[in-house]
Design an enzyme around this catalytic site. Sequence first.
Site, PDB file in Angstrom:
ATOM      1  N   HIS A  72     -23.218  58.732 -66.222  1.00  0.00           N
ATOM      2  CA  HIS A  72     -24.674  58.950 -66.251  1.00  0.00           C
ATOM      3  C   HIS A  72     -25.097  59.958 -67.324  1.00  0.00           C
ATOM      4  O   HIS A  72     -26.294  60.120 -67.568  1.00  0.00           O
ATOM      5  CB  HIS A  72     -25.183  59.424 -64.887  1.00  0.00           C
ATOM      6  CG  HIS A  72     -25.038  58.417 -63.792  1.00  0.00           C
ATOM      7  ND1 HIS A  72     -25.606  57.168 -63.843  1.00  0.00           N
ATOM      8  CD2 HIS A  72     -24.363  58.469 -62.604  1.00  0.00           C
ATOM      9  CE1 HIS A  72     -25.304  56.489 -62.734  1.00  0.00           C
ATOM     10  NE2 HIS A  72     -24.543  57.253 -61.967  1.00  0.00           N
TER      11      HIS A  72
ATOM     12  N   ASP B 248     -18.525  50.875 -61.834  1.00  0.00           N
ATOM     13  CA  ASP B 248     -19.111  51.770 -60.828  1.00  0.00           C
ATOM     14  C   ASP B 248     -20.331  51.078 -60.200  1.00  0.00           C
ATOM     15  O   ASP B 248     -20.990  50.259 -60.843  1.00  0.00           O
ATOM     16  CB  ASP B 248     -19.529  53.072 -61.519  1.00  0.00           C
ATOM     17  CG  ASP B 248     -20.035  54.142 -60.575  1.00  0.00           C
ATOM     18  OD1 ASP B 248     -19.258  55.068 -60.262  1.00  0.00           O
ATOM     19  OD2 ASP B 248     -21.213  54.063 -60.139  1.00  0.00           O
TER      20      ASP B 248
HETATM   21  C1  SP5 Z   1     -21.085  58.831 -60.777  1.00  0.00           C
HETATM   22  C2  SP5 Z   1     -21.964  58.366 -59.649  1.00  0.00           C
HETATM   23  O1  SP5 Z   1     -21.559  57.498 -58.877  1.00  0.00           O
HETATM   24  N1  SP5 Z   1     -23.155  58.957 -59.498  1.00  0.00           N
HETATM   25  C3  SP5 Z   1     -24.052  58.554 -58.469  1.00  0.00           C
HETATM   26  C4  SP5 Z   1     -25.248  59.428 -58.393  1.00  0.00           C
HETATM   27  C5  SP5 Z   1     -26.146  59.034 -57.248  1.00  0.00           C
HETATM   28  N2  SP5 Z   1     -27.080  60.037 -56.968  1.00  0.00           N
HETATM   29  C6  SP5 Z   1     -28.152  59.697 -56.079  1.00  0.00           C
HETATM   30  C7  SP5 Z   1     -27.630  59.428 -54.706  1.00  0.00           C
HETATM   31  C8  SP5 Z   1     -28.711  59.501 -53.683  1.00  0.00           C
HETATM   32  C9  SP5 Z   1     -28.109  59.263 -52.316  1.00  0.00           C
HETATM   33  N3  SP5 Z   1     -28.447  60.296 -51.409  1.00  0.00           N
HETATM   34  C10 SP5 Z   1     -28.068  60.038 -50.070  1.00  0.00           C
HETATM   35  C11 SP5 Z   1     -27.910  61.327 -49.330  1.00  0.00           C
HETATM   36  C12 SP5 Z   1     -28.101  61.143 -47.834  1.00  0.00           C
HETATM   37  N4  SP5 Z   1     -26.874  61.093 -47.134  1.00  0.00           N
HETATM   38 ZN    ZN Z   2     -21.615  55.510 -58.887  1.00  0.00          ZN
END
Ligand code: SP5
Ligand code: ZN
Length: 360
Positions: A176, A212
Amino acid sequence: MESLRHFSLPMLIFHNPEHSLHAGRHEMFRGRLVPCHETPARLDHVLSELQRRPLGELRTPGAPDRALLERIHTPRYLDFLARAWQDWVALDPAHAELDILPSVWPNPALRHDVAPLNFSAQVGLFTFDAGSPITAGTWSAAQAGAACAIDAARAVAAGSGSPRAAMALTRPPGHHAGADFYGGYCFLNNSALAAQALRDAGAARVAVVDVDYHHGNGTQNIFYERADVFTTSIHGDPRTEYPFYLGYADERGHGAGEGGNLNLPLPAGTGFDTWSAALQQALAAVQRHGAQALVVALGVDTFEGDPISRFTLGSPDYLRIGAALAALRLPTVFVMEGGYAVAEVGVNVANVLQGFLEAA
Ligand code: SP5
Ligand code: ZN
């Protein structure tokens, strides 16, 4: 492991001895700070699975190559990462117990060309989400991880006698991160660095296949106008899945890079049959591009048990992914990306490597 014995050249696995220095406390989610999903335990599970099931020779990386870092990232961004923690603690010694998270960003109606002196304003200039904390050890961990990716690439590119595959077993992940921004738990784009290192070692054309769950927006962005590095990503449809603002099928590259990017978004709920048909499409495009070396941005957050993702791949499917990648018969660098079903990350990553070796 009987079937692996006849490989005279083992896979080389460069693991990041400093990864646990990056250990964020919280990410922002729906108005709350929740525990980070991207934790040191993820990598510990892969290392312990590789002890149980030795698929390669474990190595530690050399020093990170600053000149190569500057071929992928801007000096202004690298300097920010290098000094962010000391600037943060200088504001208030009590900050030593807190992660750095942004609170303000320049949206497209605001200026990006000025770098305000205010620290929070600088943080917002260089990131696009509030889920990627910077901690005391982030810069050290990220640099050692970049060195893993570069060394893995140089190992497979060393000519006759070099192994067909190597892995950068590292965190924080990278796909990212763009030329001058971090986000999505990523700071330095390890997959892009591996691709550039392969180019510099003599591969005229390189492909990055990103498996991914999330679109590899940083990698796409870095190579979007370049003809020499083909990028393709199979991921959750960005209309509903992170990173939302990139990863659509109509993004095909620009200028000299026109046709050099292929996005294969799939709906949440997609299982292995549909997913692997998309992988075949991606691999056919890699062959049409004439790539001489391959980088696999290896996230295993496509797993059915992943807590933040919505594909339904099972652990045995990762053996078949490894075999499909091996069929390209290219020098291959695996770079660890996401995967948050912590206990299963080790088995799923090792399955990809085993499937690759058994088919190679
Ligand atoms: C490298 C990679 O896989 N990055 C992923 C980044 C995702 N970030 C946002 C995820 C939002 C999910 N949040 C859920 C939390 C509640 N348990
Ligand atoms: Zn990811």
